[in-house]
Design a protein around this motif. Structure first.
Motif, PDB file in Angstrom:
ATOM      1  N   ASN A 135     -94.040 -61.608 -16.640  1.00  0.00           N
ATOM      2  CA  ASN A 135     -93.373 -61.973 -15.382  1.00  0.00           C
ATOM      3  C   ASN A 135     -93.779 -63.371 -14.896  1.00  0.00           C
ATOM      4  OD1 ASN A 135     -95.954 -61.448 -14.573  1.00  0.00           O
ATOM      5  ND2 ASN A 135     -95.437 -59.883 -13.052  1.00  0.00           N
ATOM      6  N   GLU A 136     -94.680 -64.020 -15.641  1.00  0.00           N
ATOM      7  CA  GLU A 136     -95.090 -65.380 -15.252  1.00  0.00           C
ATOM      8  C   GLU A 136     -94.378 -66.442 -16.067  1.00  0.00           C
ATOM      9  OE1 GLU A 136     -99.353 -65.675 -15.310  1.00  0.00           O
ATOM     10  OE2 GLU A 136     -99.570 -64.087 -13.812  1.00  0.00           O
ATOM     11  N   VAL A 137     -93.478 -66.017 -16.971  1.00  0.00           N
ATOM     12  CA  VAL A 137     -92.785 -67.002 -17.795  1.00  0.00           C
ATOM     13  C   VAL A 137     -91.275 -66.911 -17.602  1.00  0.00           C
ATOM     14  CG1 VAL A 137     -94.591 -67.010 -19.563  1.00  0.00           C
ATOM     15  CG2 VAL A 137     -92.615 -65.479 -19.826  1.00  0.00           C
ATOM     16  N   ALA A 138     -90.616 -68.011 -17.887  1.00  0.00           N
ATOM     17  CA  ALA A 138     -89.150 -68.052 -17.813  1.00  0.00           C
ATOM     18  C   ALA A 138     -88.618 -68.484 -19.170  1.00  0.00           C
ATOM     19  CB  ALA A 138     -88.719 -69.059 -16.748  1.00  0.00           C
ATOM     20  N   LYS A 139     -87.595 -67.782 -19.637  1.00  0.00           N
ATOM     21  CA  LYS A 139     -86.983 -68.150 -20.918  1.00  0.00           C
ATOM     22  C   LYS A 139     -86.100 -69.373 -20.692  1.00  0.00           C
ATOM     23  CE  LYS A 139     -84.952 -65.657 -24.826  1.00  0.00           C
ATOM     24  NZ  LYS A 139     -84.946 -66.612 -25.783  1.00  0.00           N
ATOM     25  N   ILE A 140     -86.210 -70.340 -21.556  1.00  0.00           N
ATOM     26  CA  ILE A 140     -85.403 -71.557 -21.412  1.00  0.00           C
ATOM     27  C   ILE A 140     -84.187 -71.443 -22.333  1.00  0.00           C
ATOM     28  CG2 ILE A 140     -85.403 -74.078 -21.562  1.00  0.00           C
ATOM     29  CD1 ILE A 140     -87.282 -72.794 -19.393  1.00  0.00           C
ATOM     30  N   GLU A 141     -83.040 -71.462 -21.729  1.00  0.00           N
ATOM     31  CA  GLU A 141     -81.766 -71.287 -22.436  1.00  0.00           C
ATOM     32  C   GLU A 141     -81.672 -72.133 -23.700  1.00  0.00           C
ATOM     33  OE1 GLU A 141     -78.815 -69.362 -21.766  1.00  0.00           O
ATOM     34  OE2 GLU A 141     -80.437 -68.299 -20.740  1.00  0.00           O
ATOM     35  N   LEU A 187     -86.395 -78.702 -24.808  1.00  0.00           N
ATOM     36  CA  LEU A 187     -87.721 -78.096 -24.964  1.00  0.00           C
ATOM     37  C   LEU A 187     -87.885 -77.718 -26.431  1.00  0.00           C
ATOM     38  CD1 LEU A 187     -90.248 -76.957 -23.428  1.00  0.00           C
ATOM     39  CD2 LEU A 187     -89.048 -74.759 -23.420  1.00  0.00           C
ATOM     40  N   THR A 188     -88.917 -78.248 -27.091  1.00  0.00           N
ATOM     41  CA  THR A 188     -89.124 -77.922 -28.510  1.00  0.00           C
ATOM     42  C   THR A 188     -90.250 -76.928 -28.716  1.00  0.00           C
ATOM     43  OG1 THR A 188     -90.480 -79.898 -28.713  1.00  0.00           O
ATOM     44  CG2 THR A 188     -88.186 -80.091 -29.398  1.00  0.00           C
ATOM     45  N   SER A 189     -91.115 -76.757 -27.726  1.00  0.00           N
ATOM     46  CA  SER A 189     -92.124 -75.697 -27.761  1.00  0.00           C
ATOM     47  C   SER A 189     -92.690 -75.525 -26.359  1.00  0.00           C
ATOM     48  CB  SER A 189     -93.257 -76.029 -28.753  1.00  0.00           C
ATOM     49  OG  SER A 189     -94.130 -74.929 -28.896  1.00  0.00           O
ATOM     50  N   GLY A 190     -92.792 -74.286 -25.919  1.00  0.00           N
ATOM     51  CA  GLY A 190     -93.284 -74.027 -24.574  1.00  0.00           C
ATOM     52  C   GLY A 190     -94.625 -73.330 -24.605  1.00  0.00           C
ATOM     53  N   VAL A 191     -94.740 -72.288 -23.795  1.00  0.00           N
ATOM     54  CA  VAL A 191     -96.007 -71.562 -23.757  1.00  0.00           C
ATOM     55  C   VAL A 191     -96.185 -70.815 -25.081  1.00  0.00           C
ATOM     56  CG1 VAL A 191     -94.991 -69.529 -22.616  1.00  0.00           C
ATOM     57  CG2 VAL A 191     -97.434 -69.992 -22.360  1.00  0.00           C
ATOM     58  N   SER A 242     -95.115 -75.938 -14.728  1.00  0.00           N
ATOM     59  CA  SER A 242     -94.459 -76.288 -16.005  1.00  0.00           C
ATOM     60  C   SER A 242     -92.942 -76.291 -15.871  1.00  0.00           C
ATOM     61  CB  SER A 242     -94.845 -75.290 -17.102  1.00  0.00           C
ATOM     62  OG  SER A 242     -96.219 -75.262 -17.292  1.00  0.00           O
ATOM     63  N   LEU A 243     -92.424 -75.209 -15.324  1.00  0.00           N
ATOM     64  CA  LEU A 243     -90.970 -75.083 -15.187  1.00  0.00           C
ATOM     65  C   LEU A 243     -90.412 -76.176 -14.274  1.00  0.00           C
ATOM     66  CD1 LEU A 243     -88.514 -73.383 -15.967  1.00  0.00           C
ATOM     67  CD2 LEU A 243     -89.009 -71.882 -14.023  1.00  0.00           C
ATOM     68  N   LYS A 244     -91.139 -76.421 -13.194  1.00  0.00           N
ATOM     69  CA  LYS A 244     -90.707 -77.424 -12.222  1.00  0.00           C
ATOM     70  C   LYS A 244     -90.682 -78.816 -12.868  1.00  0.00           C
ATOM     71  CE  LYS A 244     -91.959 -78.930  -7.576  1.00  0.00           C
ATOM     72  NZ  LYS A 244     -93.160 -79.725  -7.453  1.00  0.00           N
ATOM     73  N   LEU A 245     -91.725 -79.125 -13.624  1.00  0.00           N
ATOM     74  CA  LEU A 245     -91.805 -80.434 -14.269  1.00  0.00           C
ATOM     75  C   LEU A 245     -90.687 -80.605 -15.304  1.00  0.00           C
ATOM     76  CD1 LEU A 245     -93.302 -83.109 -14.686  1.00  0.00           C
ATOM     77  CD2 LEU A 245     -94.864 -81.933 -16.248  1.00  0.00           C
ATOM     78  N   VAL A 303    -101.772 -72.753 -21.500  1.00  0.00           N
ATOM     79  CA  VAL A 303    -101.915 -72.833 -20.041  1.00  0.00           C
ATOM     80  C   VAL A 303    -100.814 -73.673 -19.387  1.00  0.00           C
ATOM     81  CG1 VAL A 303    -104.385 -72.355 -19.950  1.00  0.00           C
ATOM     82  CG2 VAL A 303    -103.600 -74.715 -20.319  1.00  0.00           C
ATOM     83  N   GLY A 304     -99.758 -73.977 -20.141  1.00  0.00           N
ATOM     84  CA  GLY A 304     -98.614 -74.604 -19.478  1.00  0.00           C
ATOM     85  C   GLY A 304     -98.095 -75.894 -20.084  1.00  0.00           C
ATOM     86  N   ASP A 305     -98.872 -76.567 -20.928  1.00  0.00           N
ATOM     87  CA  ASP A 305     -98.342 -77.776 -21.577  1.00  0.00           C
ATOM     88  C   ASP A 305     -97.114 -77.393 -22.399  1.00  0.00           C
ATOM     89  OD1 ASP A 305    -100.549 -79.093 -20.598  1.00  0.00           O
ATOM     90  OD2 ASP A 305    -101.151 -79.960 -22.515  1.00  0.00           O
TER      91      ASP A 305
END
Ligand SMILES: [Zn+2]
Length: 334
Positions: free
Chosen positions: A202-208, A236-240, A219-222, A278-280
């Motif tokens: 619940n702390e992550v968002a899937k990026i379309e 986005l090429t790699s997230g959390v 992270s999401l905001k940035l 941790v968010g990079d």
């Protein structure tokens, strides 16, 4: 899982002779790739700005040494040194710093001082990486980005296609996770203390359209802000990434490097040491493909615009103190 003591014999210096298997054969004339100790010593005795002796570079290495435009502010030195593993890079001699910089500037080269995985672990490395690949193909790349260690073990028990992870594999994974990577030249701090740490869904968002996730909040905001300011060419090429994901990437990188842990960690943080936990996140440009993960990305219009925004910083600038190559695509979260 309890933290294990570092096992002597897990690593072996590159001076140890290897068996005849192709995986572990050392590149002949490997020392020709980089100036050995002698030229460095000569250089130190000359109190001028004389350049070090020339050394051979592959095309990849040459590319990595090209001057980069629009480099963001370097990482703050004091912060990095105080949080690094065991070695205070500031206390190194000029020769040692020179040697260090050559390594990260020529990250894919092979150096005489590189540290290799003990060849006795060769088949374990290959089999465990393949086992984890089965997990990833079964549950999907997106889910694998978030998978915890316990979930991976459970998937092995539940699905015969994957198969249960045995005690030897678990020991191996623990040793990789708990080893001190400054031993082989990675100086970033440990981000995750336990191999079983997990990412709350619940702390992550899937990026379309990316197959990747970002931590909600900073992270999401940035990421949204960058896309908003630079445009939809930015992807986005790699997230959390979970520890499992980072482990799998690191094992694959180590195989690619023929067991050379130093070389592998110049391109990829060892598991537990990745700021992706941790968010990079990594960004790229649509259509650039694999070159999004090379210094080429820094020559794109998108990168230059991002560097000019003023609020974006990268984790691994040129000549950083982590022991990692220049990564213009890797966005730093404060
Ligand atoms: Zn990254």
């Amino acid at each position: 899982m309890n933290k294990r003591a570092f096992l002597e014999g897990f690593f072996t210096a590159s001076t140890v002779a290897f068996g005849g298997h192709f995986m572990w054969q050392r590149v002949s004339q490997q020392d020709s790739l980089i100036a050995p100790a002698a030229p460095i010593a000569r250089e130190s005795s000359t109190p001028t700005t004389q350049k070090p002796d020339a050394f051979e570079l592959t095309p990849v290495e040459l590319e990595a040494t090209q001057p980069i435009q629009g480099i963001p502010t370097p990482a703050p030195v004091t912060e990095v040194v105080s949080s690094s593993n065991d070695i205070n890079i500031e206390s190194l001699s000029d020769d040692e710093v020179d040697s260090y910089l050559r390594k990260i500037r020529n990250f894919d080269a092979i150096f005489a001082s590189d540290i290799y995985l003990d060849p006795r672990y060769e088949s374990m490395l290959i089999n465990t990486a393949a086992h984890m690949s089965r997990v990833e193909s079964y549950i999907g790349h997106g889910n694998f980005n978030l998978m915890s260690f316990d979930e991976m073990l459970q998937s092995g028990r539940n699905f015969s296609y994957i198969g249960a992870f045995g005690p030897e594999e678990l020991n191996f994974l623990e040793e990789v996770f708990f080893a001190n990577p400054s031993r082989y030249g990675f100086f970033g701090k440990k981000i995750s203390r336990e191999i079983t740490e997990s990412i709350a869904r619940n702390e992550v968002a899937k990026i379309e359209d990316s197959g990747h996730f970002l931590l909600r909040g900073e992270s999401l905001k940035l990421y949204d802000q960058i896309k908003n300011d630079v445009g939809d060419e930015v992807i986005l090429t790699s997230g959390v990434r979970s520890i499992v994901k980072q482990m799998h990437l690191f094992l694959a990188k180590t195989i690619e490097a023929n067991g050379n842990l130093s070389r592998a960690s110049r391109s990829l943080a060892p598991p537990g040491h990745s700021y992706h936990g941790v968010g990079d996140f990594d960004i790229g440009k649509i259509g650039l493909g694999e070159r999004n993960f090379t210094a080429d990305f820094s020559t794109t219009e998108e990168y230059k615009r991002i560097a000019g925004l003023g609020y974006v910083d990268i984790r691994y600038p040129t000549d950083n103190l982590f022991g990692v190559r220049f990564e213009p695509w890797h966005i730093k979260i404060s």
